[in-house]
Design a protein around this motif. Structure first.
Motif, PDB file in Angstrom:
ATOM      1  N   GLU A 151      -6.343  -8.452  -1.597  1.00 31.72           N
ATOM      2  CA  GLU A 151      -5.736  -9.820  -2.367  1.00 31.72           C
ATOM      3  C   GLU A 151      -6.432 -10.251  -3.352  1.00 31.72           C
ATOM      4  O   GLU A 151      -5.978 -10.588  -4.389  1.00 31.72           O
ATOM      5  N   ILE A 163      -2.592  -8.293  -4.038  1.00 38.08           N
ATOM      6  CA  ILE A 163      -1.799  -7.557  -3.186  1.00 38.08           C
ATOM      7  C   ILE A 163      -1.957  -8.180  -1.776  1.00 38.08           C
ATOM      8  O   ILE A 163      -3.025  -7.862  -1.186  1.00 38.08           O
ATOM      9  N   SER A 164      -0.788  -8.831  -1.017  1.00 40.49           N
ATOM     10  CA  SER A 164      -1.215  -9.135   0.048  1.00 40.49           C
ATOM     11  C   SER A 164      -1.012  -8.121   1.161  1.00 40.49           C
ATOM     12  O   SER A 164      -0.494  -7.242   1.210  1.00 40.49           O
ATOM     13  N   GLN A 209       2.658  -7.591   1.775  1.00 42.94           N
ATOM     14  CA  GLN A 209       3.173  -6.616   0.901  1.00 42.94           C
ATOM     15  C   GLN A 209       2.841  -5.348   1.270  1.00 42.94           C
ATOM     16  O   GLN A 209       3.508  -4.277   1.126  1.00 42.94           O
ATOM     17  N   PHE A 259       2.619   2.272  -0.417  1.00 45.31           N
ATOM     18  CA  PHE A 259       2.142   1.964  -1.565  1.00 45.31           C
ATOM     19  C   PHE A 259       0.668   2.513  -1.636  1.00 45.31           C
ATOM     20  O   PHE A 259      -0.084   3.003  -1.048  1.00 45.31           O
ATOM     21  N   LEU A 263       4.989  -4.102   4.287  1.00 44.67           N
ATOM     22  CA  LEU A 263       6.345  -3.879   4.151  1.00 44.67           C
ATOM     23  C   LEU A 263       6.511  -2.465   3.102  1.00 44.67           C
ATOM     24  O   LEU A 263       7.562  -2.194   2.890  1.00 44.67           O
ATOM     25  N   ASP A 264       5.411  -2.098   2.571  1.00 43.56           N
ATOM     26  CA  ASP A 264       5.522  -0.872   1.634  1.00 43.56           C
ATOM     27  C   ASP A 264       4.428   0.265   2.206  1.00 43.56           C
ATOM     28  O   ASP A 264       3.356   0.416   1.632  1.00 43.56           O
TER      29      ASP A 264
END
Length: 290
Positions: A32, A37-38, A41, A48, A44-45
């Protein structure tokens, strides 16, 4: 590299040093801080992927943590009393116990805020965390902050600017009156607060290597034979510089609570209160100048 794979590398390399939960926190703080980038996030991905440059940056963080450099120094900032502070090896990393001290001062002075401005002096300001937090939460206060370290004052000035407060900074050694007296000749205060060096050298064995190897010893340690030297000097200053009904607050060595009560009694402070922190340790003390 995939974020999940990189996180696993963090765990493989660091869990034995810090424990799984703390490593998890370090990893998400880093993603972050550097890339905004949390944790959500990334959750959920699961596919990534970090670029090669981003991966390299996080590996650098990992290596610094592996060398037991505090995460606050790695990132160059920390949160304290709901505010952001820049920190480096010239200043101590603010601790939760100090937040408790600030909370005590803020609550104790809520009823004292009038049209007359309170004058507050923070001695040994370091990063400026105490002075700046008080400036944010006590209205109508004029805040002064003293430190012996020019480098620490540079950090504190930056933090004051970043947090949009006005602090009057003074460079001086509280143990040497000639270094600061001319800058405070005409000043008296309603509150004096200090979190001075108070860890005895004999207590080093209780401390983690990441503290001993990274944080400034000047701000931490005192001689075993004279552990209250800073408290003694500050109490003497307070006798001279506190207004009637002025308050003196200290963060203290948990093992020297009784000695601190004796010290403030010797300087004729009234209503001395020794207070425990959330861990049940004697950590704060207050006295009134009547």
């Amino acid at each position: 590299m995939k974020a999940l794979d990189l996180k696993q590398i963090f765990h493989n390399e660091l869990n034995a040093i810090y424990g799984r939960d703390e490593v998890e926190t370090f990893y998400f703080l880093s993603t972050e801080f550097y890339f905004n980038i949390s944790r959500l996030q990334l959750a959920l991905d699961p596919e990534f992927t970090f670029s090669k440059i981003e991966t390299g940056q996080l590996i650098t963080v990992l290596n610094e943590l592996k060398a037991q450099k505090p995460i606050q120094y790695v990132l160059g900032e920390t949160e304290f009393y709901g505010l952001k502070f820049k920190v480096n090896s010239d200043v101590l990393i603010p601790r939760p116990e100090t937040e408790e001290l600030i909370n005590w001062i803020v609550k104790d002075n809520a009823s004292r805020q009038t049209n007359k401005k309170l004058k507050i002096l923070d001695i040994g300001t370091g990063s400026g965390c105490i002075a700046i937090a008080l400036a944010k939460h006590i209205q109508n206060a004029t805040i002064y902050a003293l430190d012996v370290s020019e480098q620490a004052l540079d950090v504190a000035r930056t933090n004051a600017e970043d947090n949009q407060v006005n602090i009057q900074f003074i460079e001086g050694d509280v143990l040497d009156k000639t270094s600061w007296s001319c800058q405070m000749d005409d000043l008296n205060f309603d509150v004096i607060v200090s979190n001075p060096p108070y860890v005895r050298c004999l207590e080093k064995q209780e401390m983690n290597p990441n503290v001993l190897d990274n944080e400034p010893s000047l701000a931490l340690f005192v001689d075993n034979e004279n552990p209250l030297q800073f408290f003694d000097a500050i109490a003497a200053l307070a006798v001279d510089k506190l207004n009637i009904d002025g308050q003196l607050f200290f963060e203290i060595n948990q093992y020297l609570g009784k000695e601190m009560v004796t010290l403030l009694d010797a300087y004729k402070f009234e209503g001395v209160v020794l207070r425990k922190d959330l861990n049940g340790n004697d950590r704060m003390i207050k006295g009134h100048m009547i």
